[in-house]
Design a protein around this motif. Structure first.
Motif, PDB file in Angstrom:
ATOM      1  N   ASP A  28       0.823  -1.203   0.000  1.00  9.58           N
ATOM      2  CA  ASP A  28       0.000   0.000   0.000  1.00  9.58           C
ATOM      3  C   ASP A  28       0.870   1.272   0.000  1.00  9.58           C
ATOM      4  O   ASP A  28       0.619   2.218  -0.735  1.00  9.58           O
ATOM      5  N   GLN A  29       1.921   1.235   0.793  1.00  9.48           N
ATOM      6  CA  GLN A  29       2.815   2.410   0.831  1.00  9.48           C
ATOM      7  C   GLN A  29       3.573   2.564  -0.489  1.00  9.48           C
ATOM      8  O   GLN A  29       3.807   3.669  -0.943  1.00  9.48           O
ATOM      9  N   TYR A 167      -2.487  -5.583  -6.149  1.00 11.90           N
ATOM     10  CA  TYR A 167      -3.106  -4.522  -5.349  1.00 11.90           C
ATOM     11  C   TYR A 167      -4.238  -3.852  -6.109  1.00 11.90           C
ATOM     12  O   TYR A 167      -4.148  -3.602  -7.303  1.00 11.90           O
ATOM     13  N   ARG A 168      -5.301  -3.555  -5.386  1.00 10.86           N
ATOM     14  CA  ARG A 168      -6.366  -2.758  -5.997  1.00 10.86           C
ATOM     15  C   ARG A 168      -6.861  -1.753  -4.965  1.00 10.86           C
ATOM     16  O   ARG A 168      -7.207  -2.119  -3.849  1.00 10.86           O
ATOM     17  N   PRO A 185     -12.195   7.267 -11.274  1.00  9.69           N
ATOM     18  CA  PRO A 185     -12.179   6.265 -10.192  1.00  9.69           C
ATOM     19  C   PRO A 185     -10.750   6.122  -9.653  1.00  9.69           C
ATOM     20  O   PRO A 185      -9.789   6.220 -10.416  1.00  9.69           O
ATOM     21  N   VAL A 186     -10.650   5.872  -8.377  1.00  9.30           N
ATOM     22  CA  VAL A 186      -9.337   5.945  -7.747  1.00  9.30           C
ATOM     23  C   VAL A 186      -8.351   4.881  -8.248  1.00  9.30           C
ATOM     24  O   VAL A 186      -7.166   5.158  -8.439  1.00  9.30           O
ATOM     25  N   LYS A 191      -3.189   3.859 -11.099  1.00  5.30           N
ATOM     26  CA  LYS A 191      -2.396   3.115 -12.072  1.00  5.30           C
ATOM     27  C   LYS A 191      -1.803   4.064 -13.123  1.00  5.30           C
ATOM     28  O   LYS A 191      -0.633   3.967 -13.478  1.00  5.30           O
ATOM     29  N   GLU A 192      -2.616   4.996 -13.553  1.00  4.33           N
ATOM     30  CA  GLU A 192      -2.170   5.937 -14.581  1.00  4.33           C
ATOM     31  C   GLU A 192      -0.982   6.789 -14.087  1.00  4.33           C
ATOM     32  O   GLU A 192      -0.077   7.108 -14.847  1.00  4.33           O
ATOM     33  N   VAL A 193      -1.006   7.136 -12.827  1.00  4.47           N
ATOM     34  CA  VAL A 193       0.066   7.961 -12.277  1.00  4.47           C
ATOM     35  C   VAL A 193       1.407   7.232 -12.376  1.00  4.47           C
ATOM     36  O   VAL A 193       2.444   7.830 -12.649  1.00  4.47           O
TER      37      VAL A 193
END
Ligand SMILES: Nc1ncnc2c1ncn2[C@@H]1O[C@H](COP(=O)(O)OP(=O)(O)OP(=O)(O)O)[C@@H](O)[C@H]1O
Length: 673
Positions: A28-29, A167-168, A185-186, A191-193
Motif C-alpha cells: 500500500d505504501q 493490489y487494488r 475512479p481511484v 495506475k495511470e500515475v
C-alpha cells in the motif's frame, strides 16, 4: 498492517531495506509512493553538441572497460563513451554490477544531465538503454521517483509493476461527489500515475490523486476537531502594567504589527474560549518576542508556559533569547531536548511537574509521556508545519485545554490560508522593524560565482559573516553531503586563510550541529556552507551575505526563508541567487524573488505565475508536505477537497471509516497544521 513489500515478486532483502529508508514497508505504501515528475526521452544528439545542465541522450560506444573503485565507502564505476564527434567521461555510484553489464565495444544510448567536474564535461549516473528499447521509450513519458542511494528508478518502476498485480485501491468517495467534481475512479487514477498512457489521461489521474491527498488531510483535521471541540477559557491572563514595562524595557520599539498581534492575544487571553491562534509572520518580522511577551504574561498570572521548536538549534536559540530577557526578571526557564542528559533531564522533569520551572523550551522532547506540568496554561509551537497533528495533540494534552499559539514563517496567500487553516484564528505580521535596511538581491548565472566569493571576502573583511547554501543533488543524500564538504573546501581555498569556513549538513549529530551554529553565532566561523538545514529560524544578525547555489531548484517560499537568514541586523545585507539553469521559466520565477522582499507578495505572485494545472514540474512551494499536491499549483483542487469534506460532513459521512485502517498515518499525514 498491509502486505509487506517482500511479498512482491522480484523484491529481495536488499531492495526491501532500501525501500524502508523511504518509509515504504507495505504494498500500500509503495503504490502511494508517487513519481516526483515525469520525463520524456529526447532524440539522441552528438556528444559534441551536449551542454552542461541540459538533459540529453547520446548514442555511443563504450570505449574503455568500466572500471570499479571504492572511494570513501562509495563504489564508483567509471568509463569512457564515444561517438564520431567526441568522447565523454561517465560514472555511476554504488552500482558495481555495471562493470559486468556494460562491456567495452557495445553501443548503448545514455541519457543524463551533463555536468562540469574536475575540468571536464561528464555524465554522472546516466541511464543506459539499448536502441530498440529506447525507440519505444521515446513514445512514452517515464515516471521519476524519489530515490535513495543504491535504489535505482528502474528498480522502483519494476516493483510498482509487480505491486499492481496484487493490489487494488478501493473507492471511498461517493459516486455523486466523484461525478460532481469530474474525478476518475481511484484505482484507474493510481495506475495511470505510475504507468502514464498519455498527457490528458495523466492530468486527469493526477487531479484525482491530489484530490485524495487533500481530502484525507481535511478529513483528518475534521476528526481532530471533532475530538476536541473548542474549549472554554480556564485561564484568564491579564496583560497589564508589568507586561507593559517589559515591552518598554526592550532594546527596540515593537513594530505596529507586533503590537496588533499582542492585542489580539490579549483579547483571546481574556475571552470566553481558549485561544487557538496561528501567527503567520514574514521571515524576520519578530515573532519570538511576541510569543515571549505573551508567555511572560502567563507566568505573571501564576501559570506555566511552554514552547516547542522543530530543531535543537532553534530550541537552543530560543532558550538563550528567553534567558537574556526573562531571567533578570526572576523567571525560571529550562531547556529540554533530545540531548539533555540523565540527571539534568530528571531534574528538569521534577521541577516542571512541581511548577518550579515556569517556562519550558524544547524540541519534541517536551511532549514525551513523562514530561508533566503543574499548571500549563499556554503552549507555543514554532514553525508549525514541521509538526504533525498528533504531536500538536500531545502537546495540548500536557495541560487542561491550554491556550494555543502556533507560529509559522511561511506566508501563504490569504485565499489559501482561509481554506487551509480552517480551525484557527489567524494573525498576520507583515511589517519589518524600522531599523532594518531592505536586502539587496541579485539573480545571476554560475559564471558569477567567483565574483560572489570575492564579495564574501570583502564583507567578511568588514567584520560580517556569510552563508552559502550548497547545490543540491537530488538523486542521493550521500552525494549532497559530499558536495557540502567539497564546496566548503574549495571556498576555503579561494578565501584568505584568516577566514574560517565550516560545513553544516543535516546528517550531522545534533551536538555537532549545535556546536557549529554556536561558533558561527560567536563569529568564530565567518562563512557557513550548508544544506538547507539553516532554513528555519536561525538568527545571527551579523551575517550579511547569503549565496544560494542552484536557486532554481528551490521553491520560492523556501528561497524566501533562506534569504531571511540575513538582513536581521542594522547593516546592509545581500542575497545572491545563483541559477544553474538559463531556462526562461526559472529566470522568471527567480526574478520575482529578486524584486521583492515581502513574503506575502511573493506567495501571491507565485500563485499567479504557476496557477492551477502545472502538473509536470517538480513541486516548488516547499510549503507543505503533500506527496503530490502543491497547494499553489493545485489551489483549485484544494478548494474542491475542502468543499467536499464540508458537504460530506453535512451528509453524515463517516470520516472515521476512511481513516480507520490508518488513522495514525493519516493524522500524521495531515502534517501541516
Ligand atoms: N521591533 C523590533 N525592532 C528591532 N528588532 C527586532 C524587533 N523585533 C524583533 N527584533 C529582532 O529581529 C530578529 C528576528 O526576530 P525573530 O527571530 O523573532 O524573527 P522571526 O519572526 O522568528 O523570524 P524567522 O521566521 O526568520 O525566524 C531578532 O534578532 C530580534 O531580536
Amino acid at each position: 498492517m498491509g502486505i509487506p513489500v517482500r511479498e512482491i515478486k522480484g523484491i529481495g532483502e536488499k531492495t526491501e531495506k532500501l525501500l524502508a529508508r523511504l518509509e515504504i514497508e507495505t504494498v500500500d505504501q509503495l503504490v502511494h509512493h508517487y513519481p516526483r515528475c515525469y520525463t520524456t526521452y529526447p532524440e539522441p544528439i552528438a556528444i559534441s553538441d551536449i551542454k552542461t545542465g541540459q538533459r540529453c541522450s547520446v548514442e555511443a560506444e563504450i570505449s574503455s572497460p568500466i572500471h570499479l573503485k571504492t572511494v570513501r565507502k562509495l563504489k564508483l564505476c567509471t568509463g569512457l563513451i564515444a561517438d564520431v564527434s567526441g568522447q565523454l567521461f561517465v560514472r555511476w555510484f554504488n552500482m558495481p554490477y555495471l562493470r559486468n553489464t556494460l562491456k567495452q565495444g557495445e553501443r548503448w544510448i545514455f541519457t543524463g544531465t551533463p555536468i562540469y567536474k574536475d575540468g571536464r564535461l561528464m555524465f554522472e549516473q546516466p541511464e543506459y538503454c539499448k536502441k530498440e528499447k529506447y525507440i519505444q521509450l521515446m513514445e512514452t513519458f517515464q515516471p521519476i521517483y524519489p530515490l535513495t542511494t543504491g535504489l535505482s528508478n528502474k528498480t522502483v518502476q519494476k516493483a510498482q509493476a509487480a505491486a499492481f498485480e496484487m493490489y487494488r485501491e478501493e473507492e471511498y468517495l461517493p459516486e455523486s461527489v466523484r461525478k460532481y467534481y469530474d474525478l476518475e475512479p481511484v484505482d484507474k487514477a493510481l495506475k495511470e500515475v505510475h504507468f502514464p498512457t498519455g498527457t490528458e489521461h495523466l492530468m486527469e489521474a493526477k487531479k484525482r490523486i491530489i484530490f485524495d491527498e487533500f481530502f484525507r488531510f481535511f478529513s483528518a483535521l475534521e476528526l481532530v476537531k471533532d475530538r476536541e471541540e473548542q474549549a472554554l477559557n480556564h485561564y484568564i491572563i491579564p496583560m497589564e502594567e508589568p507586561v507593559k514595562r517589559f515591552i518598554e524595557s526592550l532594546p527596540y520599539p515593537l513594530t505596529g504589527a507586533q503590537k496588533k498581534v499582542l492585542s489580539e492575544i490579549r483579547q483571546d487571553f481574556s475571552g470566553t474560549m481558549a485561544m487557538n491562534r496561528l501567527l503567520q509572520g514574514d521571515v524576520g518580522s519578530g515573532k519570538t518576542i511576541v510569543a515571549m511577551t505573551a508567555m511572560y504574561a502567563a507566568v505573571l498570572s501564576g501559570y506555566q508556559a511552554a514552547l516547542m521548536a522543530p530543531t535543537e538549534v532553534l530550541a537552543q536559540q530560543h532558550y538563550q533569547n528567553f534567558r537574556n530577557l526573562l531571567s533578570p526578571l526572576g523567571i525560571s526557564i529550562a531547556l529540554l531536548t533530545g540531548s539533555t542528559k540523565g540527571r539534568e533531564k530528571r531534574e528538569i522533569k521534577e521541577k516542571c511537574a512541581s511548577g518550579e520551572i515556569q517556562i519550558l523550551i524544547g524540541t519534541h522532547a517536551v511532549i514525551q509521556d513523562d514530561v508533566l506540568f503543574d499548571n500549563l496554561a499556554f503552549i507555543v509551537t514554532d514553525e508549525q508545519h514541521r509538526f504533525g497533528v498528533k504531536q500538536r495533540d500531545a502537546f495540548m494534552k500536557k495541560g487542561r485545554d491550554p491556550h494555543v499559539l502556533v507560529m509559522s514563517a511561511t506566508p501563504i496567500p490569504r485565499t489559501l490560508g482561509i481554506i487551509l487553516y480552517r480551525d484557527l484564528d489567524v494573525s498576520i505580521m507583515n511589517e519589518m522593524p524600522a531599523s532594518r535596511l531592505p536586502i539587496k538581491n541579485s539573480v545571476v548565472g554560475t559564471s558569477y560565482r567567483p565574483a560572489a566569493w570575492e564579495f564574501i571576502r570583502k564583507q567578511v573583511a568588514l567584520g560580517h559573516q556569510a552563508y552559502v547554501i550548497c547545490p543540491m543533488i537530488e538523486e542521493s543524500e550521500k552525494m549532497d553531503l559530499e558536495n557540502v564538504e567539497e564546496y566548503a573546501r574549495m571556498l576555503s581555498q579561494a578565501l584568505p586563510p584568516s577566514i574560517t569556513v565550516a560545513a553544516l549538513n543535516g546528517h550531522m549529530r545534533s551536538a555537532e550541529k549545535n556546536e557549529i551554529m554556536e561558533r558561527f553565532s560567536k563569529n568564530e566561523i565567518q562563512v557557513l556552507v550548508s544544506t538547507t538545514v539553516v532554513e528555519v529560524g536561525v538568527d545571527v544578525p551579523n551575517a550579511t551575505v547569503m549565496v544560494i547555489e542552484n536557486a532554481e531548484r528551490f521553491g520560492l517560499a523556501q528561497l524566501h526563508q533562506l534569504r531571511g537568514r540575513v538582513g536581521r541586523g542594522k547593516a546592509q545585507s545581500y542575497c545572491v541567487f545563483i541559477s544553474g539553469s538559463e531556462k526562461e521559466e526559472a529566470m522568471e520565477r527567480l526574478s520575482i524573488i529578486g524584486h521583492s522582499n515581502d513574503g506575502f507578495e511573493i506567495a501571491n505572485e507565485d500563485l499567479k505565475l504557476r496557477g492551477p494545472g502545472e502538473f509536470f514540474g517538480v513541486k516548488q512551494s516547499g510549503t507543505m508536505n503533500f506527496a503530490l499536491g502543491d497547494i499553489y499549483s493545485n489551489a483549485d483542487i484544494l478548494k474542491m477537497a475542502s468543499e467536499s469534506v464540508d458537504y460530506l460532513k453535512k451528509e453524515g459521512y463517516n470520516f472515521q471509516k476512511l481513516h480507520q485502517y490508518s488513522l495514525e498515518k493519516n493524522l500524521n499525514f495531515a502534517k501541516n497544521i
